[in-house]
Scaffold this motif. Structure first.
Motif, mmCIF file in Angstrom:
data_model
loop_
_atom_site.group_PDB
_atom_site.id
_atom_site.type_symbol
_atom_site.label_atom_id
_atom_site.label_comp_id
_atom_site.label_asym_id
_atom_site.label_seq_id
_atom_site.Cartn_x
_atom_site.Cartn_y
_atom_site.Cartn_z
ATOM 1 N N THR A 1 31.709 39.095 46.285
ATOM 2 C CA THR A 1 32.233 40.318 45.693
ATOM 3 C C THR A 1 33.751 40.366 45.797
ATOM 4 O O THR A 1 34.330 39.946 46.800
ATOM 5 N N LEU A 2 34.374 40.856 44.740
ATOM 6 C CA LEU A 2 35.824 41.080 44.762
ATOM 7 C C LEU A 2 36.086 42.500 44.306
ATOM 8 O O LEU A 2 35.557 42.937 43.282
ATOM 9 N N ILE A 3 36.883 43.234 45.079
ATOM 10 C CA ILE A 3 37.324 44.561 44.633
ATOM 11 C C ILE A 3 38.841 44.531 44.497
ATOM 12 O O ILE A 3 39.526 43.943 45.323
ATOM 13 N N VAL A 4 39.339 45.100 43.393
ATOM 14 C CA VAL A 4 40.788 45.094 43.162
ATOM 15 C C VAL A 4 41.255 46.515 42.893
ATOM 16 O O VAL A 4 40.515 47.350 42.376
ATOM 17 N N ASP A 5 42.504 46.761 43.267
ATOM 18 C CA ASP A 5 43.133 48.027 42.909
ATOM 19 C C ASP A 5 44.609 47.782 42.692
ATOM 20 O O ASP A 5 45.220 46.941 43.343
ATOM 21 N N SER A 6 45.191 48.519 41.756
ATOM 22 C CA SER A 6 46.594 48.268 41.448
ATOM 23 C C SER A 6 47.539 48.889 42.468
ATOM 24 O O SER A 6 48.689 48.510 42.556
ATOM 25 N N ASP A 7 47.043 49.811 43.260
ATOM 26 C CA ASP A 7 47.880 50.434 44.285
ATOM 27 C C ASP A 7 47.990 49.504 45.501
ATOM 28 O O ASP A 7 47.313 48.488 45.573
ATOM 29 N N HIS A 8 48.843 49.869 46.464
ATOM 30 C CA HIS A 8 48.871 49.062 47.687
ATOM 31 C C HIS A 8 48.059 49.710 48.805
ATOM 32 O O HIS A 8 48.088 49.252 49.941
ATOM 33 N N LEU A 9 47.337 50.770 48.468
ATOM 34 C CA LEU A 9 46.428 51.395 49.423
ATOM 35 C C LEU A 9 45.089 51.631 48.726
ATOM 36 O O LEU A 9 45.045 51.820 47.521
ATOM 37 N N TRP A 10 43.991 51.624 49.510
ATOM 38 C CA TRP A 10 42.693 51.972 48.938
ATOM 39 C C TRP A 10 42.556 53.473 48.883
ATOM 40 O O TRP A 10 43.135 54.181 49.703
ATOM 41 N N GLY A 11 41.764 53.986 47.953
ATOM 42 C CA GLY A 11 41.503 55.423 47.919
ATOM 43 C C GLY A 11 41.611 56.030 46.534
ATOM 44 O O GLY A 11 41.060 57.094 46.283
#
Lengths: 115, 1008
Positions: B196-206
């Motif tokens: 599994t890979l999760i990505v987000d464009s921010d530098h923090l999760w949430g």
């Protein structure tokens, strides 16, 4: 980018392949009418939906193969070597969105939540 | 709080122990680690960030994310310059240099702002209507002035000094978006063991939770919802195949679940710390299953004067207050059509801001959040809207008026109130981020409850969850994420087993009353009402386009520039669609949307190019003799991926003189030529002769061992595809040459016929172009030179005639020596294994000194073959030329039962009497070389109709001491002796039609 499962190499990117157009076009070897010759040379089906086509694994095993592909969704139903019968498969329609229950648990905000 | 201080002293996701100094418009400011450029500017009280695209109006910060239409800045200088960066996305680092865009001399005082005063006469399409005219002359003149006055940031002039990487990866489940739904999905998928890979464009999760206040109107498991995210990501990271990437944006979904991601590896680091790191990495991820948890963007309301600095979306206010501890103003007005705006007002109040008024478009306002606001003593103006604003470089006040119940006009019976403010918060509801979903061919639907477009029919292999799926409640986001993660893992072949029970925390959140789906506040004043802030498109522009007859959304987009900006209309498009639909009394579903295209956010060209720049841009093929040619100072021409010597100039020699000298050397003594690039294919097997008999138009089966034959390959329509020489090495073993440019195509052609049409023929095909170095030695003295250096064969004409091959030793090397000629002179081609090419060439040059052995290039080769009327495929042929057209009917054996092109040659088209035929041309002025491609006409000027043919090859001949040409001319063979006119560049050249063989028509120099 379409993924084609080459019968010899496995699933590879379309960029490794060259399209060879519609599959199953018969080349007349005897003298035929102008009409038939023109049909062979220039006319191809352009269906909206499933069609069988030929692909050449140019940057791989350099083998030709047949592919059954949906021309709208690009879904590939089967890939098989030339001069073999098309394997059996089922063509699905687009599946609708799964209904997910929206189940909020509600609570009124109280006095202590005020800033 | 001091007047200068816009940052409060505690809370938020910033690190106050790490102050960061940066520069904006030449001034130095300070922020903290964790800031974006936008939050740092607001913390310094700066709202005016840039000027607008067309009217040069002052613009500020509207949002806190990648949907920002206004706050575009240029980051970095020189080789690090990046224009059109969104201040809301740029992470602050020490030494950051940023410039506001599009104001001159500065964004605070912009000379071009006069364009704003001219705006009543600058409607949609103004520049094109005014300056285009019936011809393009006017536009060509005005264009540079217009381009200077409008547009966005300027391109960097220096080439990029940073480097970029590409990476390919495969995953079972890819989750795009790191908010509650995405994290929930990733955790559920990874727990099954799926990769599994999760990505987000921010530098923090949430995701959106990062903007939630600590006072917390939402709770998960009794805590702030971010604590649940933190815990979940910790559990996630302990799963066996779980990976995660922050600062990573999915920019595109292509067929069969190929996702392109941009990972910003070093963009947030000071330049000195980047060292050898790539700036960005472009990922190509092939995922069996994709879960889209891309969230929502807040929609603005459309009202007069809605573009001023200090006007901000309500969710962005929450983000600046709660995440970055910044007060984006002191006195705020909120205009809203739903309950979510009240959360912003409460957060703003909590940190000491003043809310002077709330205008709610709904005529009745109930529900828990407004109730809390009421209790705080704030006046809610129900049924009111903002109909105008005050201020130029910063908002100073909002005009509030009551609307009629249907929302179409202002209620004239109630007065207009001006409420002073320095911040106007706007909450217009939500719009799911459906760009990636739509790119993946997901079908959209209109959701009347949220007044928005939402995912409808989901494509295979993709799920969409959470706010991106139109869900507003937190619990439902977590639930959908969890279910989708499990389902994705199962589809990818992983059994979720015992983990199937949903174990979600207890979620508490306030209820929300329905929104009012009114998006536009009517007004009757002269203030502009913007729909697309980035491209300066107003309501009036779209209405004008509709009046002028543009009704399709795609046409209006192109006519007005609606949605053409770097934000791709993420803020304005939905309102534009609604305006277009309502103006035509159509439901939104009837007009559709514009196409969602990749990339989702602008991306650096460098990231697309990766390491394929400079010398690595394209691969180069080197002839085994190229080093020698470079040393000799040859002038090269690109031929496919090869670089072939065009000619070898002596010091101070002109190209014309060099080519004439090289041609004369071949005709008078002997020349040497690198033919290594010629395509070479070996065909062997019991049926090789039969196979080639069907592939070539001529007789191959009858070819004797050790003999060569020139042959043509046709396509099935009877037209010439390629030519070359076939040599029979042994009974079942042939060696073919092809033209240089067609080598790969011919090889594929042979494979195709062998595999698909004649699988019963037992043949083996091997391309051997790179395995052999081939050197041609041509000229009357070639035999003398070669007999001097060769062993193992007799060079007597009877023993080694033209068109034959001998395996001999040349200069001590085992070689295939073929007597073939492309110049019309006695000539030999020597093929040796490639690694011995240089040795052979050097030995021949030494042995040839006494014979004045002269290297010649491709240009001399072209002249020499044209003097003999030999065609070049692709020059004398264009895919519509048959062997009979170019006088090569003798190479067609119609007696054979079948060959490719046989039936085509008997077609009506191939037998037309007026076909173009190969002829020679002799210009009447012997010094004029007719430009190749010139049309041929005949007769007096008035009587000419269309062109009767064209010039295919044209040179100056050293043998003839005059110019000459080859041409394709309708019924050309019958026209020999006629006079034709070649027309090119408004010039007419008279020429005589002749036989295309100019030198040695009997061929005796070739055969003797």
């Amino acid at each position: 980018m379409i993924l084609i499962s080459c019968p010899w190499c496995g699933a590879r990117n379309i960029t490794e392949f060259r399209s060879g157009g519609e599959a199953g076009v018969r080349r007349p070897t005897q003298e035929v009418s102008r009409q038939e010759w023109g049909d062979y040379l220039y006319f191809r089906d352009n269906p909206k939906g499933m069609r069988t086509e030929r692909w050449f694994h140019r940057h791989g095993c350099r083998q030709w193969m047949n592919v059954a592909r949906h021309t709208v969704t690009d879904e590939i139903f089967a890939v098989w070597p030339p001069h073999q019968a098309m394997p059996e498969f089922k063509v699905d329609d687009l599946s609708p969105a799964p209904e997910v229950e929206n189940r909020p648990e509600l609570r009124m905000v109280t006095e202590k939540d005020l800033p | 709080m001091k007047k200068s201080g816009w940052r409060f002293s505690h809370g938020g996701q910033i690190d106050r122990t790490q102050p960061i100094s940066f520069s904006f418009n030449g001034k130095t400011y300070s922020g903290f680690a964790g800031d974006t450029l936008a939050s740092a500017l607001l913390a310094n009280g700066i709202h005016l960030v840039g000027r607008s695209f067309k009217y040069h109006r002052p613009r500020g910060i509207l949002t806190s994310g990648s949907e920002e239409p206004n706050a575009l800045v240029t980051v970095g200088e020189g080789a690090y310059k990046t224009p059109n960066s969104k201040a809301t996305e740029v992470e602050l680092f020490s030494g950051l240099i940023a410039q506001g865009q599009h104001g001159w001399p500065s964004i605070n005082f912009d000379i071009f702002a006069f364009l704003n005063l001219l705006s009543p006469v600058l409607p949609a399409g103004f520049f094109y209507k005014t300056f285009m005219g019936p011809t393009r002359h006017a536009w060509n003149f005005y264009e540079r002035f217009i381009r200077a006055a409008s547009g966005l940031g300027q391109s960097p002039v220096k080439s990029d000094s940073e480097h970029y990487q590409h990476r390919y990866a495969h995953y079972d489940v890819l989750v795009i978006g790191g908010g509650p739904a995405g994290v929930s999905a990733a955790l559920a998928a990874a727990r099954t063991g799926a990769r599994t890979l999760i990505v987000d464009s921010d530098h923090l999760w949430g995701g959106s939770l990062l903007a939630e206040g600590t006072a917390g109107r939402r709770q998960v498991g009794g805590e702030h919802p971010l604590s649940w995210i933190e815990e979940a990501m910790q559990t996630y990271s302990m799963q066996p195949e779980a990976q995660s990437l922050l600062r990573t944006t999915a920019i595109a979904i292509y067929d069969h679940n190929l996702v392109a991601l941009v990972e910003r590896v070093a963009d947030h680091l000071p330049y000195a710390e980047r060292s050898d790191m790539p700036r960005q990495r472009l990922w190509f991820v092939r995922a069996k299953q994709i879960v889209l948890a891309t969230g929502v963007v807040e929609r603005p309301l459309v009202f007069s004067g809605n573009d001023k600095p200090g006007i901000m979306l309500a969710h962005a206010v929450r983000a600046y207050v709660n995440r970055w501890s910044v007060l984006p103003g002191r006195r705020a007005v909120l205009v809203t059509n739903n309950d979510s705006g009240y959360a912003a007002a409460l957060d703003f109040l909590a940190v000491g801001g003043e809310v002077t008024a709330i205008a709610d478009l709904r005529s009745e306002v109930t529900g828990p959040l407004p109730e809390l606001v009421r209790r705080a003593g704030i006046n809610i103006w129900a049924g009111y809207g903002v109909v105008g604003t005050q201020g130029y470089r910063r908002i100073k006040g909002a005009r509030i008026a009551r609307l009629t119940p249907d929302g179409t006009t202002r209620d004239p019976s109630t007065p207009l109130s001006l409420i002073p403010c320095d911040l106007l918060m706007v909450a217009g509801g939500w719009m799911p981020n459906i760009s990636l979903f739509a790119q993946a061919k997901g079908r959209l639907r209109y959701d009347p409850a949220s007044g928005s477009i939402a995912p409808g029919v989901v494509p295979k292999g993709i799920q969409v969850v959470g706010a991106a799926n139109g869900v507003t409640r937190h619990y439902a986001c977590l639930l959908q994420g969890n279910q989708a993660g499990q389902m994705a893992a199962e589809e990818a072949g992983f059994n979720s087993g015992s983990g199937t029970e949903i174990n979600l925390p207890n979620v508490i959140e306030p209820a929300e009353e329905p929104m009012r789906s009114l998006w536009r506040i009517p007004a009757r004043n002269r203030q502009k009402t913007f729909i697309d802030l980035q491209t300066d498109v107003t309501v009036g522009d779209i209405e004008l386009a509709l009046k002028e007859g543009y009704t399709s959304v795609e046409h209006i987009k192109r006519y007005t520039a609606q949605g053409l900006g770097t934000d791709q209309g993420r803020i304005g498009n939905l309102n534009a669609f609604k305006l277009i639909a309502e103006s035509q009394d159509l439901p939104l579903s009837a007009i559709g949307t514009t196409t969602f295209r990749p990339p989702y956010i602008p991306i650096a060209f460098g990231a697309l190019a990766g390491h394929e720049v400079g010398e690595l841009f394209d691969s180069t093929r080197r002839s085994p003799l190229q080093t020698w040619q470079e040393k000799l100072g040859a002038v090269f021409e690109p031929v496919g991926q090869w670089h072939r010597p065009l000619y070898y100039p002596s010091p101070g020699e002109s190209s014309h003189a060099a080519i004439q000298r090289e041609c004369a050397a071949v005709r008078e003594h002997v020349g040497i030529f690198d033919a290594s690039t010629l395509g070479k294919i070996e065909v062997s097997g019991p049926d090789a002769a039969e196979f080639l008999n069907r592939v070539y138009s001529g007789k191959i089966a009858s070819l004797g061992v050790g003999r060569c034959r020139y042959g043509l390959m046709l396509k099935d329509d009877g037209m010439i595809f390629d030519d070359g020489v076939v040599t029979r090495l042994s009974n079942n073993h042939f060696y073919l040459t092809t033209t240089t440019g067609n080598a790969a195509a011919v090889y594929e052609w042979l494979e195709e016929w062998a595999q698909t049409e004649w699988p019963d023929l037992r043949v083996y095909i091997a391309p051997v172009t790179d395995q052999w170095a081939v050197i041609a030695v041509a000229g009357p003295l070639s035999r003398q030179l070669l007999s001097l250096v060769s062993e193992g064969c007799s060079f007597q004409n009877a023993d080694f005639p033209h068109m034959s091959m001998r395996e001999v030793t040349v200069a001590g090397l085992p070689a295939r020596l073929s007597r073939i000629s492309f110049s019309g002179e006695r000539a030999y081609e020597i093929a040796v294994p490639a690694r011995w090419g240089m040795a052979l060439w050097s030995d021949l040059m030494i042995a040839g000194e006494d014979y004045n052995l002269t290297p010649y290039g491709t240009e001399a080769m072209h002249v020499l073959r044209a003097e003999k009327g030999y065609i070049i495929v692709g020059q004398e042929t264009d895919g519509f030329v048959s062997p009979f057209d170019v006088g090569l009917g003798g190479l067609v054996d119609l007696q054979k039962s079948d060959f490719i092109g046989k039936q085509g040659l008997s077609s009506f088209e191939a037998k037309r009497p007026d076909r173009l035929q190969l002829v020679g041309l002799l210009p009447e002025d012997t010094e004029i070389v007719i430009p190749e491609g010139s049309s041929l006409v005949s007769g007096p000027e008035q009587a000419r109709s269309s062109a009767e043919g064209y010039v295919t090859s044209s040179y100056y001949s050293s043998a003839l001491k005059r110019s000459f040409a080859l041409a394709l001319l309708s019924q050309g063979r019958e026209k020999q002796g006629n006079r034709v006119v070649a027309v090119a560049d408004n010039q007419e050249v008279f020429a005589k039609v002749v036989n295309p063989v100019f030198v040695d028509p009997e061929g005796s120099r070739l055969r003797d």
